[in-house]
Design a protein around this motif. Structure first.
Motif, mmCIF file in Angstrom:
data_model
loop_
_atom_site.group_PDB
_atom_site.id
_atom_site.type_symbol
_atom_site.label_atom_id
_atom_site.label_comp_id
_atom_site.label_asym_id
_atom_site.label_seq_id
_atom_site.Cartn_x
_atom_site.Cartn_y
_atom_site.Cartn_z
ATOM 1 N N ARG A 194 45.292 45.830 40.375
ATOM 2 C CA ARG A 194 45.085 44.519 39.744
ATOM 3 C C ARG A 194 44.177 43.619 40.585
ATOM 4 O O ARG A 194 44.549 42.505 40.959
ATOM 5 N N PRO A 195 42.989 44.101 40.912
ATOM 6 C CA PRO A 195 42.116 43.359 41.832
ATOM 7 C C PRO A 195 41.730 41.978 41.323
ATOM 8 O O PRO A 195 41.584 41.053 42.128
ATOM 9 N N MET A 196 41.558 41.809 40.033
ATOM 10 C CA MET A 196 41.119 40.509 39.523
ATOM 11 C C MET A 196 42.217 39.459 39.657
ATOM 12 O O MET A 196 41.930 38.271 39.824
ATOM 13 N N ARG A 197 43.458 39.880 39.595
ATOM 14 C CA ARG A 197 44.554 38.930 39.805
ATOM 15 C C ARG A 197 44.556 38.437 41.250
ATOM 16 O O ARG A 197 44.695 37.249 41.509
ATOM 17 N N PHE A 198 44.400 39.362 42.199
ATOM 18 C CA PHE A 198 44.342 38.957 43.606
ATOM 19 C C PHE A 198 43.126 38.073 43.855
ATOM 20 O O PHE A 198 43.212 37.070 44.560
ATOM 21 N N PHE A 199 41.999 38.431 43.259
ATOM 22 C CA PHE A 199 40.783 37.633 43.424
ATOM 23 C C PHE A 199 40.998 36.213 42.893
ATOM 24 O O PHE A 199 40.599 35.242 43.537
ATOM 25 N N GLY A 200 41.628 36.103 41.746
ATOM 26 C CA GLY A 200 41.904 34.782 41.181
ATOM 27 C C GLY A 200 42.740 33.925 42.108
ATOM 28 O O GLY A 200 42.472 32.727 42.282
ATOM 29 N N TRP A 201 43.755 34.527 42.701
ATOM 30 C CA TRP A 201 44.601 33.777 43.639
ATOM 31 C C TRP A 201 43.820 33.342 44.873
ATOM 32 O O TRP A 201 43.945 32.203 45.333
ATOM 33 N N VAL A 202 43.028 34.241 45.422
ATOM 34 C CA VAL A 202 42.264 33.888 46.623
ATOM 35 C C VAL A 202 41.289 32.765 46.312
ATOM 36 O O VAL A 202 41.177 31.789 47.073
ATOM 37 N N ILE A 203 40.585 32.857 45.195
ATOM 38 C CA ILE A 203 39.619 31.820 44.829
ATOM 39 C C ILE A 203 40.330 30.492 44.577
ATOM 40 O O ILE A 203 39.866 29.424 45.011
ATOM 41 N N ALA A 204 41.446 30.534 43.872
ATOM 42 C CA ALA A 204 42.181 29.294 43.592
ATOM 43 C C ALA A 204 42.638 28.620 44.884
ATOM 44 O O ALA A 204 42.479 27.405 45.056
ATOM 45 N N LEU A 205 43.181 29.399 45.800
ATOM 46 C CA LEU A 205 43.650 28.820 47.063
ATOM 47 C C LEU A 205 42.493 28.346 47.939
ATOM 48 O O LEU A 205 42.588 27.292 48.581
ATOM 49 N N ALA A 206 41.386 29.075 47.942
ATOM 50 C CA ALA A 206 40.220 28.640 48.708
ATOM 51 C C ALA A 206 39.657 27.339 48.120
ATOM 52 O O ALA A 206 39.222 26.451 48.871
ATOM 53 N N ALA A 215 32.910 27.329 39.636
ATOM 54 C CA ALA A 215 31.673 28.045 39.319
ATOM 55 C C ALA A 215 31.621 29.395 40.030
ATOM 56 O O ALA A 215 31.355 30.429 39.396
ATOM 57 N N ILE A 216 31.883 29.400 41.312
ATOM 58 C CA ILE A 216 31.835 30.653 42.070
ATOM 59 C C ILE A 216 32.888 31.633 41.546
ATOM 60 O O ILE A 216 32.595 32.806 41.299
ATOM 61 N N GLY A 217 34.100 31.156 41.371
ATOM 62 C CA GLY A 217 35.168 32.041 40.903
ATOM 63 C C GLY A 217 34.884 32.638 39.538
ATOM 64 O O GLY A 217 35.041 33.846 39.329
ATOM 65 N N SER A 218 34.443 31.819 38.597
ATOM 66 C CA SER A 218 34.217 32.338 37.246
ATOM 67 C C SER A 218 32.997 33.245 37.176
ATOM 68 O O SER A 218 33.028 34.285 36.510
ATOM 69 N N LEU A 219 31.926 32.886 37.860
ATOM 70 C CA LEU A 219 30.726 33.720 37.810
ATOM 71 C C LEU A 219 30.921 35.062 38.515
ATOM 72 O O LEU A 219 30.516 36.108 37.998
ATOM 73 N N VAL A 220 31.541 35.047 39.673
ATOM 74 C CA VAL A 220 31.766 36.309 40.392
ATOM 75 C C VAL A 220 32.776 37.180 39.637
ATOM 76 O O VAL A 220 32.586 38.386 39.514
ATOM 77 N N ALA A 221 33.815 36.582 39.085
ATOM 78 C CA ALA A 221 34.797 37.360 38.321
ATOM 79 C C ALA A 221 34.150 37.987 37.091
ATOM 80 O O ALA A 221 34.405 39.161 36.779
#
Length: 165
Positions: free
Chosen positions: A92-104, A135-141
């Motif tokens: 579930r890499p996108m879930r982990f990515f979402g959490w990291v981006i949200a916290l950052a 912007a970074i989170g949505s575009l990279v995801a």
């Protein structure tokens, strides 16, 4: 590049179109840098808010505007590297990515509040950091999702028919 599953793991490993992913990451870096510059110009020029440097430096500011834009671009590239590693190594890499981006993004929004700047400056900079994080989170995801190469599932083993005798 293929993912890493333990030997004997029946699940296929995802593969990533690295060229597509990193091209999207580079485009995201350009967008992030432009958001930072536009945000500084908007804050200083239209609203008269001190963003990163005192207003006396002018609308364009000093070197800190360039550093802010560079930091935004490097953040986009770091996010691209992170999602690449997560796709190859985690469930579930996108879930982990979402959490990291949200916290950052939350950290980026809180960072201006440890300075001695005016409340308006801190609020504006926190808002700009929020826009950059989204912007970074949505575009990279989005780029990452289109860069994952689906792996065909292995067909179930079927017994061979017995030869006729």
């Amino acid at each position: 590049m293929t993912g890493m599953n333990p030997p004997g793991d029946p699940r296929p490993s995802p593969t990533v179109n690295g060229g597509r992913l990193w091209a999207g990451g580079a485009a995201t870096a350009a967008v992030a840098a432009l958001i930072a510059v536009a945000g500084v110009l908007l804050g200083r020029g239209l609203f008269g808010v001190d963003v990163l440097a005192p207003q006396g430096q002018g609308v364009w500011g000093d070197a800190s505007t360039g550093w802010y834009a560079l930091g935004a671009a490097l953040s986009a590239l770091a996010a691209t590297g992170l999602v690449h590693v997560l796709i190859l190594t985690t469930p579930r890499p996108m879930r982990f990515f979402g959490w990291v981006i949200a916290l950052a993004t939350v950290v980026g929004m809180l960072a201006p509040f440890v300075t001695d700047e005016s409340l308006g400056s801190r609020m504006y900079t926190a808002g700009l950091n929020f826009v950059l994080g989204v912007a970074i989170g949505s575009l990279v995801a989005g780029t990452a999702k289109t860069s994952i190469v689906p792996v065909a599932a292995r067909p179930a083993a079927r017994p061979y028919p017995r030869p006729y005798r």
